[in-house]
Design a protein around this motif. Structure first.
Motif, short mmCIF file in Angstrom:
data_model
loop_
_atom_site.label_atom_id
_atom_site.label_comp_id
_atom_site.label_asym_id
_atom_site.label_seq_id
_atom_site.Cartn_x
_atom_site.Cartn_y
_atom_site.Cartn_z
N UNK A 35 -5.20 4.87 8.61
CA UNK A 35 -6.43 5.04 9.36
C UNK A 35 -6.17 4.47 10.75
N UNK A 36 -6.23 5.29 11.76
CA UNK A 36 -5.87 4.84 13.12
C UNK A 36 -6.74 3.69 13.59
N UNK A 37 -7.98 3.61 13.10
CA UNK A 37 -8.85 2.51 13.53
C UNK A 37 -8.35 1.16 13.02
N UNK A 77 -2.95 -6.32 6.56
CA UNK A 77 -2.67 -5.00 6.04
C UNK A 77 -1.64 -5.07 4.92
N UNK A 78 -1.63 -4.05 4.10
CA UNK A 78 -0.63 -3.92 3.05
C UNK A 78 -0.27 -2.43 2.97
N UNK A 79 0.45 -2.05 1.93
CA UNK A 79 0.81 -0.64 1.79
C UNK A 79 0.92 -0.28 0.32
N UNK A 80 0.84 1.02 0.07
CA UNK A 80 1.09 1.55 -1.27
C UNK A 80 2.07 2.71 -1.15
N UNK A 81 2.96 2.81 -2.12
CA UNK A 81 3.89 3.93 -2.15
C UNK A 81 3.28 5.04 -3.00
N UNK A 82 3.12 6.21 -2.40
CA UNK A 82 2.48 7.33 -3.09
C UNK A 82 3.50 8.20 -3.82
N UNK A 83 4.68 8.38 -3.22
CA UNK A 83 5.79 9.07 -3.87
C UNK A 83 7.08 8.63 -3.20
N UNK A 84 8.18 9.33 -3.44
CA UNK A 84 9.48 8.88 -2.93
C UNK A 84 9.54 8.79 -1.41
N UNK A 85 8.73 9.57 -0.72
CA UNK A 85 8.84 9.60 0.74
C UNK A 85 7.50 9.44 1.46
N UNK A 86 6.47 9.07 0.72
CA UNK A 86 5.14 8.94 1.33
C UNK A 86 4.55 7.57 1.03
N UNK A 134 1.22 4.69 2.25
CA UNK A 134 -0.09 4.59 2.88
C UNK A 134 -0.34 3.13 3.25
N UNK A 135 -0.72 2.91 4.52
CA UNK A 135 -1.09 1.57 4.96
C UNK A 135 -2.56 1.35 4.60
N UNK A 136 -2.84 0.23 3.95
CA UNK A 136 -4.20 -0.10 3.50
C UNK A 136 -4.58 -1.50 3.98
N UNK A 137 -5.83 -1.82 3.87
CA UNK A 137 -6.25 -3.20 4.12
C UNK A 137 -5.61 -4.12 3.11
N UNK A 138 -5.32 -5.34 3.51
CA UNK A 138 -4.71 -6.30 2.59
C UNK A 138 -5.69 -6.62 1.47
N UNK A 139 -5.25 -6.46 0.24
CA UNK A 139 -6.08 -6.72 -0.93
C UNK A 139 -5.63 -8.01 -1.58
N UNK A 140 -6.31 -9.09 -1.25
CA UNK A 140 -5.90 -10.40 -1.74
C UNK A 140 -5.95 -10.49 -3.26
N UNK A 141 -6.74 -9.62 -3.86
CA UNK A 141 -6.96 -9.69 -5.31
C UNK A 141 -5.95 -8.86 -6.09
N UNK A 142 -5.02 -8.20 -5.41
CA UNK A 142 -4.07 -7.32 -6.09
C UNK A 142 -2.63 -7.79 -5.83
N UNK A 143 -1.84 -7.85 -6.88
CA UNK A 143 -0.43 -8.19 -6.77
C UNK A 143 0.41 -7.03 -7.31
N UNK A 144 1.71 -7.16 -7.18
CA UNK A 144 2.60 -6.16 -7.77
C UNK A 144 2.71 -6.43 -9.27
N UNK A 145 2.80 -5.39 -10.09
CA UNK A 145 2.95 -5.61 -11.54
C UNK A 145 4.07 -6.58 -11.90
#
Length: 465
Positions: A55-57, A88-97, A99-110
């Motif tokens: 999100x550019x904003x 900010x944080x990020x999520x991997x959607x597939x091998x080459x995509x 998404x930058x997201x707001x930092x989610x303090x309540x979520x960790x990596x499995x």
């Protein structure tokens, strides 16, 4: 001579100014190799041959110090390094995509959740060590959430509406004063044609549209009543008739974590005090945010003898709402998580229902072995169970309700054969989904709300002082 000196000084000032501007525009050590984030993102896409959605904003006016020095061999490593100093944080959607997201303090990596549970298991090798840890957590959570400030017993008698008669059960709307001037509304589903004392289930609703008025929530309570269980449904803060006193936005406040726990404990006081209730058979079940409430109430109050948290428990997800995490009780004991809090139910029977499309997707492989370990310290591994539905989503749908009905029937020793269809499933056909207005405790326009009812969040804060 003076003209020459003036010309020299002016030229020097101009050169210094240009050098400063150049240093601001070009990433060099004088400006910490600083670059705008949107430029860094564009460069990452080219270097790693990936697509980054954003999100550019969220990227506007954000800069990255030492930007070029943060690049690593993989996109994930580069993104982690670049975004680490930013909200900010990020999520991997597939091998080459990505998404930058707001930092989610309540979520960790499995992997982090799995590692935490392994460390916790190593820290208590005996039952005595676990019970010491559990006791410390209980004390800290109570103090963190401010439970020492509440009245030791219900303030006033419950408000009740006339009963509505259905096939095998009745429904009446109730409200209790959980704090001075704060009322919690709900509906009580009571079996008919039964003798002796009956088991009971608290049914807090989660973060779903329409709250306790939802058809699936009503079906769950009505079916439990037809099975011979007194079921109590009630509003979340900022949902339902709570809106007569508070705003919807008040739900996402840190103090709501305390208020919702108090509401649950007050409803437990209410149902525990009903003459028809068998106090040795009281349980709780809820999905999503209702699951958060279920594990917390069970952990802190041994009057709960059975629990069924649904699509919620995970070691790497603490809850996406400040009403679940805002008080900071997950910092207790040097750090805890929802799976360890769920373990505080041991050795009481507990069914945890998970699905394949939210943070409970890894529950069977990451969280269940840990819970089996804790229950094993009591030699009661069989009392903690998991139903995993990999093709289902985040809800309290039919398959999840079926699993809960069976678990409650088994552990509360219910006679339910006549309530099953030819396929062996519990039949909800005799359950009635009422119109929302019929579930109001305070009338269509809230006209029955007591005169001492507080109004607004400031008055709620005062009630807790």
């Amino acid at each position: 001579m003076m003209k020459l000196s003036y010309f020299f000084l002016t030229s020097l000032t101009y050169l210094l100014h240009c050098s400063y501007l150049l240093a601001q525009e070009r990433p060099v050590s004088e400006n910490n190799f600083r670059e705008p984030l949107f430029k860094v993102v564009d460069d990452m896409e080219k270097r790693h041959h990936i697509t980054i959605q954003y999100d550019s904003t969220k990227l506007a006016d954000l800069w990255v110090d030492f930007a070029q020095w943060r690049y690593r061999g993989t996109p994930a490593q580069t993104l982690a390094n670049v975004l680490a100093p930013l909200p900010l944080s990020y999520r991997q959607l597939d091998d080459s995509t990505y998404r930058i997201t707001s930092y989610e303090y309540f979520r960790k990596h499995p992997k982090e959740g799995k590692q935490e549970l392994a460390q916790l298991m190593a820290s208590y090798q005996t039952l005595a060590q676990w019970e010491s840890r559990s006791g410390d957590l209980s004390s800290c959570i109570r103090e963190t959430l401010g439970l020492q400030r509440i009245h030791p017993s219900p303030i006033a008698a419950a408000i009740k509406t006339p009963k509505r008669q259905y096939n095998g059960y009745t429904v009446e709307n109730i409200a209790i004063e959980a704090l001075p001037g704060l009322y919690v509304a709900g509906s009580l589903y009571v079996p008919t044609g039964r003798s002796g004392k009956l088991p009971a289930m608290l049914c807090p609703n989660g973060h779903f549209a329409s709250g306790r008025y939802r058809p699936d929530h009503q079906l769950r309570c009505a079916m439990l009543a037809r099975m011979g269980v007194i079921a109590l449904s009630y509003d979340l803060v900022g949902y339902g008739e709570s809106l007569l006193q508070l705003e919807e936005s008040d739900h996402r406040r840190s103090l709501t974590a305390t208020v919702q726990l108090i509401n649950n404990l007050r409803m437990l006081d209410f149902i525990h005090g009903l003459p028809a209730v068998d106090t040795s058979r009281i349980g709780i079940t809820g999905a999503s945010g209702g699951g958060s409430q279920s594990i917390l109430v069970t952990a802190l109050d041994d009057r709960i003898k059975l629990s069924v948290p649904v699509v919620m428990v995970s070691s790497y997800f603490s809850g996406g709402c400040p009403c679940e995490t805002g008080a900071g009780h997950h910092f207790c004991g040097g750090g805890t998580n929802n799976t360890e809090i769920a373990a505080m139910a041991a050795p009481r029977p507990q069914l945890l229902i998970s699905d394949g499309n939210d943070w409970t997707a890894d529950f069977p492989t990451i969280d269940l072995p840990y819970l089996k370990y804790v229950y094993g310290l009591y030699d009661r591994k069989n009392l903690v169970q998991n139903i995993h539905l990999p093709d289902e989503k985040h809800d309290y749908g039919p398959a999840k309700r079926q699993a809960m009905y069976a678990f409650v029937a088994e552990h509360f020793s219910l006679e339910i054969d006549t309530l099953k269809d030819p396929s062996g499933h519990f039949s909800e056909e005799g359950c009635v989904v009422e119109e929302e207005a019929r579930l109001y405790a305070f009338g269509m326009d809230g006209q029955k709300l007591p005169s001492n009812a507080l109004q607004g969040f400031v008055q709620l804060q005062d009630a807790l002082r």
